[in-house]
Scaffold this active site. Sequence first.
Site, short mmCIF file in Angstrom:
data_model
loop_
_atom_site.label_atom_id
_atom_site.label_comp_id
_atom_site.label_asym_id
_atom_site.label_seq_id
_atom_site.Cartn_x
_atom_site.Cartn_y
_atom_site.Cartn_z
N LYS A 132 7.82 -20.85 -37.35
CA LYS A 132 8.49 -22.49 -37.22
C LYS A 132 10.04 -22.11 -36.73
O LYS A 132 10.30 -21.19 -37.82
CB LYS A 132 8.38 -22.08 -38.94
N SER A 133 10.38 -22.17 -35.85
CA SER A 133 10.73 -21.66 -35.06
C SER A 133 12.10 -22.99 -34.71
O SER A 133 11.49 -24.04 -35.13
CB SER A 133 10.77 -21.33 -33.48
#
Length: 285
Positions: A151-152
């Site tokens: 989850k960048s």
Amino acid sequence: MSVKVYINGKLLPKEEATVSVYDHGLLYGDGVFEGIRVYSRKVFLLAEHVDRLYESALAIRLTIPMTKAEMTKAVNDTVAANGIVDGYVRLVVTRGAGSLGLDIRRTSDPQVIVIADTITLYPAEMYENGLNLVTAATIRNHPAALSPRIKSLNYLNNILAKIEGTDQGCVEALMLNHKGDVAECTGDNIFIVKDRVLKTPSTDSGILKGITRDVVLKLAREAGYAVEEVTLQRHDIFVADECFLTGSAAELIPVVQLDGRPIGTGKPGPVTGDLLKRFQEFTRK
């Protein structure tokens, strides 16, 4: 009351909550985040979100400069400081400031940021009447290029698909993977119901393994529904009896149309309503 933002051990007024313009989170989207709900002053599934944050950080070789226990305390302290009863937390860790260029060895001082505020993602009538989707031409990132389980901070892939949706009057858009199979929406996981069997794309379809998704799967199994994590195509949505989305911000919201074609009766269905009720009850435990 002025919103207070946590940055590296300090609670600051949001006007003073800043990071360096040389931070690689800003320059390159180099960092990770979590979106978390707050219900009745309790941060919902905080341990699961913190675990995923640290897993995302490990995957990109980002060392978070505090323990999970310290992170948990920082989130709870920020929620309390802002008097949040029902709201939303955005937990962010950036790579930190460095020189221009991609070399992570030239960065230092990762920034831990906690924002606690209220949120309204979709209007109430969409939960009552359902929302419409369109299929975006922008596909989900190829999993061999960037794991969807990270989850960048770089959400440009999702943003471009979101633009396609809003350009066509839809608040969400369906994203396919590189094989042309259903992956997820721009900010939510997707489920269908067919003959009272609950189906959702499997993790190898190139999706984020959503925490709300996992809760709904658990609640559905406990309620006696058959559940399948499988490969889905748009055809499966077109012929489904019901469809809904899940996400921390969206919670659980019905979908009644895809690409101008009604799904089922064109209205939220009974299984969706039952699972929504069960989810709402679960958040109050």
